[in-house]
Design an enzyme around this catalytic site. Sequence first.
Site, PDB file in Angstrom:
ATOM      1  N   ARG A   1      11.519  -5.922   4.752  1.00  0.00           N
ATOM      2  CA  ARG A   1      11.236  -4.483   4.663  1.00  0.00           C
ATOM      3  C   ARG A   1      12.217  -3.693   5.529  1.00  0.00           C
ATOM      4  O   ARG A   1      12.536  -4.081   6.643  1.00  0.00           O
ATOM      5  CB  ARG A   1       9.803  -4.193   5.135  1.00  0.00           C
TER       6      ARG A   1
ATOM      7  N   ARG B   1      11.527  -2.463  11.308  1.00  0.00           N
ATOM      8  CA  ARG B   1      10.581  -2.018  12.337  1.00  0.00           C
ATOM      9  C   ARG B   1      10.348  -3.136  13.358  1.00  0.00           C
ATOM     10  O   ARG B   1      10.251  -4.298  13.001  1.00  0.00           O
ATOM     11  CB  ARG B   1       9.241  -1.644  11.688  1.00  0.00           C
TER      12      ARG B   1
ATOM     13  N   ARG C   1      -9.040   1.581   8.967  1.00  0.00           N
ATOM     14  CA  ARG C   1      -8.633   0.211   9.257  1.00  0.00           C
ATOM     15  C   ARG C   1      -9.718  -0.558  10.007  1.00  0.00           C
ATOM     16  O   ARG C   1      -9.521  -1.731  10.312  1.00  0.00           O
ATOM     17  CB  ARG C   1      -7.378   0.253  10.116  1.00  0.00           C
TER      18      ARG C   1
ATOM     19  N   LYS D   1       0.837  -1.221   0.000  1.00  0.00           N
ATOM     20  CA  LYS D   1       0.000   0.000   0.000  1.00  0.00           C
ATOM     21  C   LYS D   1       0.864   1.261   0.000  1.00  0.00           C
ATOM     22  O   LYS D   1       0.636   2.181  -0.769  1.00  0.00           O
ATOM     23  CB  LYS D   1      -0.916   0.049   1.245  1.00  0.00           C
TER      24      LYS D   1
ATOM     25  N   ARG E   1      -0.470  -9.145  13.543  1.00  0.00           N
ATOM     26  CA  ARG E   1      -1.021  -8.082  12.700  1.00  0.00           C
ATOM     27  C   ARG E   1      -1.890  -8.656  11.588  1.00  0.00           C
ATOM     28  O   ARG E   1      -2.890  -8.056  11.200  1.00  0.00           O
ATOM     29  CB  ARG E   1       0.121  -7.237  12.126  1.00  0.00           C
TER      30      ARG E   1
END
Length: 213
Positions: free
Chosen positions: A127, A160, A88, A13, A171
């Site tokens: 990531r 992260r 969300r 996204k 998540r």
Amino acid sequence: MKIVMLGAPGAGKGTQAKMIAAKYSIPHISTGDIFRANIKNGTELGKKAKTYMDQGALVPDELTLELIMDRFKQDDCKNGYVLDGFPRTIPQAEALTKALAAEGDKLDYAVNVEVPDENIVNRMSGRRACLSCGGTYHVVYNPPKSEGVCDACGGGLVLRDDDKPETVAKRLEVYHTQTQPLIEYYAGEKILKEVDGTKDVADVFADITAILA
Ligand code: ADP
Ligand code: ADP
Ligand code: ZN
């Protein structure tokens, strides 16, 4: 143009939203980036948000809505925006619809970037994020020019805390229960568009621009 990006954590996204923002000259608004900037700066909001984010849980709607409604008041939102990571939850989506309707306005598109759960852990563990400008990279699929350094701002890149596999599983579970219902919500609003997020970054972007054209 007002666009909402939908999709699992790690679906791409943010990557696509940044490209959309550049092409259409609209701001990219990521609630995750705003929360992380607040955490970095040690604000009250950041302190509150961190406890939820570290657990892979969602920040409460009330806090999130306060933050985003404030962001919408800034001048750069006049010509629209691309929202990434907001809404969300169904209450967040309903609050957004209502706030827009109060000004005789509405969203143009909700773009769902579809990526199966199997691909997500791979994307998240690779990531690397720039906490200064919100830039995102991938060690394999989208490496920065110089390892560990943000191409855009020269900031340091990090994995992260919430991208570690234990938290990613949580998540994903949160995504399926609380966020995935938005796909049906926006289908009902007749603005849902779906793209295959497993393709290369450039191919996904081409599919999205064909929809927005
Ligand atoms: P990703 O891009 O991987 O989906 P984000 O940066 O969007 O991750 O979000 C990171 C975390 O920030 C979420 O797990 C959640 O704790 C919090 N967060 C971001 N946006 C929202 C939102 N709209 N509502 C509640 N929590 C949010
Ligand atoms: P989200 O904002 O949905 O959480 P990101 O845009 O941050 O997702 O992308 C998650 C990770 O996957 C990043 O490391 C990013 O560089 C990488 N990525 C994004 N799009 C693709 C793609 N189409 N193919 C492979 N990797 C991708
Ligand atoms: Zn940066």
